[in-house]
Design a protein around this motif. Sequence first.
Motif, PDB file in Angstrom:
ATOM      1  N   GLN A 136       8.333  36.716 -10.163  1.00 24.84           N
ATOM      2  CA  GLN A 136       7.328  36.344 -10.039  1.00 24.84           C
ATOM      3  C   GLN A 136       6.886  35.730  -9.348  1.00 24.84           C
ATOM      4  OE1 GLN A 136       4.701  37.445 -13.346  1.00 24.84           O
ATOM      5  NE2 GLN A 136       3.050  36.177 -11.422  1.00 24.84           N
ATOM      6  N   THR A 137       7.729  34.364  -9.382  1.00 28.21           N
ATOM      7  CA  THR A 137       6.920  33.063  -8.724  1.00 28.21           C
ATOM      8  C   THR A 137       8.877  33.115  -7.916  1.00 28.21           C
ATOM      9  OG1 THR A 137       7.490  31.737 -10.493  1.00 28.21           O
ATOM     10  CG2 THR A 137       5.352  32.608 -10.188  1.00 28.21           C
ATOM     11  N   PHE A 138       9.633  34.067  -7.854  1.00 27.28           N
ATOM     12  CA  PHE A 138      10.957  33.773  -6.563  1.00 27.28           C
ATOM     13  C   PHE A 138      11.472  32.078  -7.104  1.00 27.28           C
ATOM     14  CE2 PHE A 138       7.572  35.122  -2.772  1.00 27.28           C
ATOM     15  CZ  PHE A 138       7.469  36.013  -3.879  1.00 27.28           C
ATOM     16  N   GLN A 139      10.807  31.488  -7.801  1.00 32.94           N
ATOM     17  CA  GLN A 139      11.786  30.360  -8.370  1.00 32.94           C
ATOM     18  C   GLN A 139      12.498  29.529  -6.926  1.00 32.94           C
ATOM     19  OE1 GLN A 139      12.925  30.334 -11.814  1.00 32.94           O
ATOM     20  NE2 GLN A 139      10.423  30.901 -12.865  1.00 32.94           N
ATOM     21  N   LEU A 140      12.493  29.692  -5.650  1.00 31.48           N
ATOM     22  CA  LEU A 140      13.148  29.214  -5.031  1.00 31.48           C
ATOM     23  C   LEU A 140      13.415  27.789  -4.970  1.00 31.48           C
ATOM     24  CD1 LEU A 140      12.377  31.117  -2.282  1.00 31.48           C
ATOM     25  CD2 LEU A 140      14.215  31.667  -3.322  1.00 31.48           C
ATOM     26  N   LEU A 141      14.632  27.107  -4.726  1.00 34.35           N
ATOM     27  CA  LEU A 141      14.550  25.172  -4.740  1.00 34.35           C
ATOM     28  C   LEU A 141      13.605  25.150  -3.621  1.00 34.35           C
ATOM     29  CD1 LEU A 141      18.692  25.524  -5.941  1.00 34.35           C
ATOM     30  CD2 LEU A 141      16.608  25.166  -7.376  1.00 34.35           C
ATOM     31  N   ASP A 142      13.238  23.633  -3.264  1.00 35.06           N
ATOM     32  CA  ASP A 142      12.458  23.556  -2.953  1.00 35.06           C
ATOM     33  C   ASP A 142      13.319  22.831  -2.017  1.00 35.06           C
ATOM     34  OD1 ASP A 142      10.255  24.810  -3.530  1.00 35.06           O
ATOM     35  OD2 ASP A 142       9.284  23.106  -4.516  1.00 35.06           O
ATOM     36  N   GLY A 143      14.223  22.083  -2.001  1.00 32.49           N
ATOM     37  CA  GLY A 143      15.228  20.880  -1.127  1.00 32.49           C
ATOM     38  C   GLY A 143      16.329  21.327  -0.765  1.00 32.49           C
ATOM     39  N   PHE A 144      16.792  22.966  -0.961  1.00 24.66           N
ATOM     40  CA  PHE A 144      17.107  23.352  -0.630  1.00 24.66           C
ATOM     41  C   PHE A 144      16.403  25.094   0.253  1.00 24.66           C
ATOM     42  CE2 PHE A 144      20.939  23.600  -3.500  1.00 24.66           C
ATOM     43  CZ  PHE A 144      20.308  22.403  -4.390  1.00 24.66           C
ATOM     44  N   SER A 145      17.668  24.793   1.313  1.00 20.13           N
ATOM     45  CA  SER A 145      16.681  25.286   2.521  1.00 20.13           C
ATOM     46  C   SER A 145      17.153  27.536   2.081  1.00 20.13           C
ATOM     47  CB  SER A 145      18.247  25.822   4.129  1.00 20.13           C
ATOM     48  OG  SER A 145      19.305  26.210   3.578  1.00 20.13           O
ATOM     49  N   ALA A 146      17.102  28.112   2.939  1.00 21.32           N
ATOM     50  CA  ALA A 146      16.581  30.191   2.493  1.00 21.32           C
ATOM     51  C   ALA A 146      18.756  30.448   2.744  1.00 21.32           C
ATOM     52  CB  ALA A 146      16.672  30.380   3.736  1.00 21.32           C
ATOM     53  N   LEU A 147      19.036  29.279   3.222  1.00 23.42           N
ATOM     54  CA  LEU A 147      20.891  29.648   3.252  1.00 23.42           C
ATOM     55  C   LEU A 147      21.298  29.160   1.559  1.00 23.42           C
ATOM     56  CD1 LEU A 147      23.594  30.770   4.571  1.00 23.42           C
ATOM     57  CD2 LEU A 147      23.736  28.722   5.403  1.00 23.42           C
ATOM     58  N   GLU A 148      20.664  27.810   1.396  1.00 25.83           N
ATOM     59  CA  GLU A 148      21.494  26.894   0.294  1.00 25.83           C
ATOM     60  C   GLU A 148      20.908  28.238  -0.615  1.00 25.83           C
ATOM     61  OE1 GLU A 148      22.239  22.901   2.229  1.00 25.83           O
ATOM     62  OE2 GLU A 148      20.123  23.601   1.344  1.00 25.83           O
ATOM     63  N   ASN A 149      19.921  28.342  -1.150  1.00 22.36           N
ATOM     64  CA  ASN A 149      19.243  29.084  -2.044  1.00 22.36           C
ATOM     65  C   ASN A 149      19.626  29.911  -2.341  1.00 22.36           C
ATOM     66  OD1 ASN A 149      16.504  28.497  -3.697  1.00 22.36           O
ATOM     67  ND2 ASN A 149      16.198  27.167  -0.907  1.00 22.36           N
ATOM     68  N   VAL A 150      20.493  30.703  -1.232  1.00 18.72           N
ATOM     69  CA  VAL A 150      21.527  32.255  -1.485  1.00 18.72           C
ATOM     70  C   VAL A 150      22.662  31.820  -1.985  1.00 18.72           C
ATOM     71  CG1 VAL A 150      22.412  33.982  -0.582  1.00 18.72           C
ATOM     72  CG2 VAL A 150      20.057  33.943  -0.136  1.00 18.72           C
ATOM     73  N   MET A 151      23.138  30.739  -1.364  1.00 20.93           N
ATOM     74  CA  MET A 151      24.604  30.124  -2.313  1.00 20.93           C
ATOM     75  C   MET A 151      24.771  29.829  -3.294  1.00 20.93           C
ATOM     76  SD  MET A 151      25.934  28.311   1.873  1.00 20.93           S
ATOM     77  CE  MET A 151      27.058  27.767   0.887  1.00 20.93           C
ATOM     78  N   ALA A 152      23.669  28.746  -3.740  1.00 18.27           N
ATOM     79  CA  ALA A 152      23.673  27.933  -4.645  1.00 18.27           C
ATOM     80  C   ALA A 152      23.884  28.867  -5.666  1.00 18.27           C
ATOM     81  CB  ALA A 152      22.455  27.992  -5.524  1.00 18.27           C
ATOM     82  N   PRO A 153      23.746  30.723  -6.624  1.00 12.64           N
ATOM     83  CA  PRO A 153      24.601  31.295  -7.003  1.00 12.64           C
ATOM     84  C   PRO A 153      25.720  31.492  -7.375  1.00 12.64           C
ATOM     85  CG  PRO A 153      22.860  32.112  -6.325  1.00 12.64           C
ATOM     86  CD  PRO A 153      22.878  31.394  -6.022  1.00 12.64           C
ATOM     87  N   MET A 154      26.336  31.388  -6.190  1.00 11.43           N
ATOM     88  CA  MET A 154      27.832  31.532  -5.601  1.00 11.43           C
ATOM     89  C   MET A 154      28.016  30.939  -6.230  1.00 11.43           C
ATOM     90  SD  MET A 154      27.913  33.474  -1.988  1.00 11.43           S
ATOM     91  CE  MET A 154      26.823  33.403  -1.337  1.00 11.43           C
ATOM     92  N   MET A 155      27.838  29.120  -6.577  1.00 12.14           N
ATOM     93  CA  MET A 155      28.910  28.205  -7.561  1.00 12.14           C
ATOM     94  C   MET A 155      29.369  28.388  -8.604  1.00 12.14           C
ATOM     95  SD  MET A 155      26.262  25.096  -5.412  1.00 12.14           S
ATOM     96  CE  MET A 155      27.266  23.983  -6.581  1.00 12.14           C
ATOM     97  N   PHE A 156      28.862  29.206  -8.684  1.00  7.80           N
ATOM     98  CA  PHE A 156      29.144  29.103 -10.605  1.00  7.80           C
ATOM     99  C   PHE A 156      29.609  30.894 -11.009  1.00  7.80           C
ATOM    100  CE2 PHE A 156      25.049  26.836 -10.405  1.00  7.80           C
ATOM    101  CZ  PHE A 156      25.860  25.549 -10.583  1.00  7.80           C
TER     102      PHE A 156
END
Length: 202
Positions: A68-88
Amino acid sequence: MPHLDLLGGEQAVLIGKSGSGKSTLLNLIAGLIDATSGTIEVAGSAIGTMAPSRRDAHRGRSIGMIFQTFQLLDGFSALENVMAPMMFSTIPPAEHHARATDLLKELGISRAGAMPSELSVGQQQRVAVARALACGPELVLADEPTASLDPENALIAMRLIIDSCTRHKAALLCSSHDPSVAAIFTRRVDLTPSTASVVAGV
């Protein structure tokens, strides 16, 4: 006992009054909380029988989540937010940047380097949708994903989520208290305790 089955690419919305258990059910399906009875299977695997580490890996591989609140990572860019789950995930690291870039472009985000605070609420939601689809999940869970939007933009955003999941062949289970948003879905699951029929479709 009531049951709910969702096939690949199918969409359904959970409806019911506040406190009826919509968010709880989504958290149960995601394996974030344990069920005391019944069985939950995602992508052919029973969530309740998994060890915590295996459950986390299965969630990362098979389930995308839109909050509901999206929970995007503030210190990460839009691109890095999308890449983050792919690390796992099992997606090769060399493919992460291109995959995230393509998803953002598909969802109309041209400023991949922008921080969440530099994006509008609607743009933040699009980034959240791209992140949910990043690992090619079989199921996307969306908990009141349009609650922070005005009515007109809520409908636009919901159609975007539905269309995106359809394109990526991911099943979608969404919760909403907004009747106009729920009306978009052809399958509605009413969690109100007094409801005679648990699953309603048109």
